[in-house]
Design a protein around this motif. Structure first.
Motif, short mmCIF file in Angstrom:
data_model
loop_
_atom_site.label_atom_id
_atom_site.label_comp_id
_atom_site.label_asym_id
_atom_site.label_seq_id
_atom_site.Cartn_x
_atom_site.Cartn_y
_atom_site.Cartn_z
N GLU A 277 0.81 -1.22 0.00
CA GLU A 277 0.00 0.00 0.00
C GLU A 277 0.85 1.27 0.00
O GLU A 277 0.31 2.36 0.12
N ARG B 119 -7.91 -8.14 4.17
CA ARG B 119 -9.29 -7.77 3.85
C ARG B 119 -10.28 -8.58 4.67
O ARG B 119 -11.30 -8.07 5.15
N GLU C 195 -14.23 -9.60 -2.67
CA GLU C 195 -14.82 -8.50 -3.42
C GLU C 195 -16.34 -8.58 -3.39
O GLU C 195 -17.03 -7.59 -3.12
N GLN D 273 -19.16 -6.22 -1.26
CA GLN D 273 -20.32 -5.60 -1.88
C GLN D 273 -21.58 -5.86 -1.07
O GLN D 273 -22.41 -4.95 -0.87
N ARG E 290 -20.59 2.33 -4.27
CA ARG E 290 -19.17 2.34 -4.66
C ARG E 290 -18.33 3.13 -3.65
O ARG E 290 -17.20 2.74 -3.35
N LEU E 291 -18.87 4.22 -3.15
CA LEU E 291 -18.15 4.97 -2.13
C LEU E 291 -17.98 4.13 -0.87
O LEU E 291 -16.91 4.11 -0.25
N CYS E 292 -19.03 3.42 -0.49
CA CYS E 292 -18.95 2.55 0.68
C CYS E 292 -17.91 1.46 0.48
O CYS E 292 -17.13 1.15 1.39
N GLN F 72 -15.25 1.70 -1.37
CA GLN F 72 -13.95 2.35 -1.23
C GLN F 72 -13.59 2.52 0.24
O GLN F 72 -12.45 2.30 0.65
N ARG F 73 -14.56 2.91 1.04
CA ARG F 73 -14.33 3.06 2.48
C ARG F 73 -13.93 1.72 3.10
O ARG F 73 -13.04 1.65 3.95
N ARG G 159 -12.53 -0.89 1.60
CA ARG G 159 -11.24 -1.39 1.11
C ARG G 159 -10.06 -0.58 1.62
O ARG G 159 -8.92 -1.07 1.61
N THR G 160 -10.32 0.63 2.05
CA THR G 160 -9.24 1.43 2.66
C THR G 160 -9.31 1.38 4.19
O THR G 160 -8.58 2.11 4.86
N TYR H 100 -11.52 2.43 6.28
CA TYR H 100 -11.77 3.82 6.64
C TYR H 100 -12.28 3.97 8.07
O TYR H 100 -11.87 4.87 8.79
#
Length: 514
Positions: free
Chosen positions: A26, A218, A441, A445, A499-501, A503-504, A506-507, A509
């Motif tokens: 990362e 993950r 993945e 979702q 999609r924003l969720c 991203q959160r 996977r990072t 957040y």
């Protein structure tokens, strides 16, 4: 670029953790090669020992013989120098998608760690160049398909060997470039791989192991997120908090299961004054959530052991024991432990998807959601008949769950005999690792859908006159979610928010449990 102020990850004699690989992958920490002279001499000794064997015309697999089934074919000394280039050249047949940047860095890190054992017969200059690839973020373009997981990840790792030699393509500074061009730009001379060096780079488990490190991280976050989602859904569905009682779980003391129950107790502030019970027993996707998620929690320790042992091993063939002047022929390229770990993870993660999908199904159904509006729609009565809330989101989550469950078929049992029956039993570890990442993945979702729906469900419940204040952990989570995901009142397309969720997620957040 990496933050130069962060503590570097040292590749050498020390043990590396999954988190170390993740930090390099990362770009959160720089990779450095152990620099002391004793270490560098130790690495050099292996290559020097090989040279002495060549002077004596010793028979060394992959050095003075062909590869695999061709090991019976003698290679004259006049052709030994050309053999490594032929190895990475004829393996340049990978297909499928390219590994992304994080995965490629994880692969480079895993290969570098294996070679730092000094049992692969490579020069220190090769390790320096691998470290430089990581430092400058020069990423070989590696097709993800084409490995059966023994003799290691030959075809995908051929792209690492080839780019070190100035061939094929890399991603550099956001552009797809020829490796030769990048070498010229940096003032480097491409490596001419010496005897055994192409084999040492390719004949190992670096691709499956690098991917396994990413998958583990993950899954570890997903476990905590699914626990937090469950706690939100207990509130949204007015569930019975006594299902998570500490005395209850003392009677069945699986450590991970008890940890999940403890997290839920913490989220629900169960030690606070008791709420009136609405029902004696909730449905299994709520009541048994610690028992489902606890299997993943209890398995992570074993999976870590398998992955980190493989990561910190010399896993090519043959092994060069320069100290005792022996060449040891074996099968350390076999990725059976990673294959088992990743096949197991697919099963564990598939169950998380199924659990969250069932919780979402309860939330949207007025027969089971205990007074919440149909499909969690927040619309007023005047437009309720034309609003459908989370109806389609639930359908999507069901589709993603079905695919994750279909993906639980173990790859490792589909061994194929290859290479003229020399590789007649193979691990399929790389396919298992790729499958695990796909399952993650899909399950992420499902988690994104269920989290946004749970947030909506809690918002709807909090509007009720008799609603009690949320416990602090859930109130804080709701506040954070509210910044990105406003209540769904009139229907709107939710793809961008999903999609924003993702991203959160996977990072990583949201900070979830200490």
């Amino acid at each position: 670029m990496t933050d130069a102020t962060l503590e570097p990850i040292i590749f050498g004699e020390n043990h590396l953790s999954i988190e170390d690989v993740l930090a390099v992958a990362e770009r959160r920490a720089p990779a450095r090669l152990q620099a002391d002279e004793p270490f560098r001499r130790h690495i050099a000794r292996g290559a020097q020992f090989l040279d002495t064997l060549l002077d004596r015309e010793g028979v060394i697999y992959g050095v003075t013989t062909g590869y695999g089934d061709s090991c019976v074919v003698a290679v004259p000394l006049s052709q030994v120098e050309a053999l490594p280039q032929h190895l990475f050249t004829f393996h340049g047949c990978g297909l499928g998608k390219l590994l992304d940047a994080e995965a490629t860095r994880a692969v480079l890190a895993a290969r570098l760690r294996s070679l730092t054992h000094g049992m692969s017969g490579v020069r220190i200059e090769l390790l320096d160049r691998l470290q430089a690839f990581l430092e400058h973020d020069i990423l070989p373009l590696i097709p993800e398909e084409g490995s059966v997981g023994a003799s290691g990840d030959l075809t995908p790792l051929s792209y690492v060997a080839a780019t070190l030699a100035g061939e094929r393509e890399v991603m550099y500074q956001g552009q797809r470039r020829s490796a030769a061009e990048v070498h010229r730009e940096l003032g480097w001379t491409p490596l001419t791989l010496r005897p055994k060096e192409a084999l040492a780079l390719m004949n190992g488990t670096a691709v499956m192991t690098g991917l396994a490190c990413l998958a583990y991280a993950r899954a570890n976050y997903l476990l905590k997120l699914a626990t937090r989602i469950t706690a939100l859904n207990v509130v949204a569905l007015e569930g019975n908090p006594e299902h998570f009682d500490e005395r209850l779980f003392a009677a069945k003391p699986h450590a991970g299961q008890n940890q999940v129950a403890a997290w839920i107790r913490q989220d629900l502030a169960i030690d606070a004054p008791a709420q009136p019970l609405h029902r004696l027993q909730d449905r299994y996707s709520i009541r048994c959530a610690p028992h489902v998620l606890g299997v993943l929690a209890d398995s992570l320790g074993l999976l870590r052991q398998f992955i980190e042992t493989e990561l910190n091993s010399a896993n090519d063939n043959p092994i060069i024991d320069a100290e005792n002047e022996r060449v040891l022929h074996g099968g350390h390229f076999y990725g059976g432990h990673i294959a088992f770990a990743m096949d197991s993870l697919k099963n564990l993660v598939g169950n998380v998807a199924d659990l969250l999908d069932r919780q979402l199904a309860l939330l949207v159904d007025t027969r089971y959601n205990h007074g919440l509006p149909s499909n969690l729609s927040g619309s007023p009565a005047a437009t309720a008949m034309i609003n459908h809330g989370f109806k389609a989101v639930q359908i999507g989550a069901s589709a993603w769950t079905a695919e994750a469950l279909k993906n639980t078929m173990p790859a490792s049992v589909f061994s194929r005999s290859t290479e003229c029956h020399n590789q007649d039993k193979v691990s399929m570890g790389t396919i298992a690792a790729r499958d695990a990442l796909r399952s993650l993945e899909l399950t992420e979702q499902v988690a994104a859908a269920t989290l946004i729906a749970a947030n909506q469900g809690v918002w709807l419940r909090q509007r009720e006159a008799a609603a009690r204040p949320l416990p602090a952990p859930l109130a804080d989570m709701r506040s954070q979610l509210g910044e990105d995901f406003p209540p769904l009142i009139e229907d709107r397309a939710l793809e961008a928010e999903l999609r924003l969720c993702l991203q959160r997620i996977r990072t990583r957040y949201w900070r979830l449990y200490d």
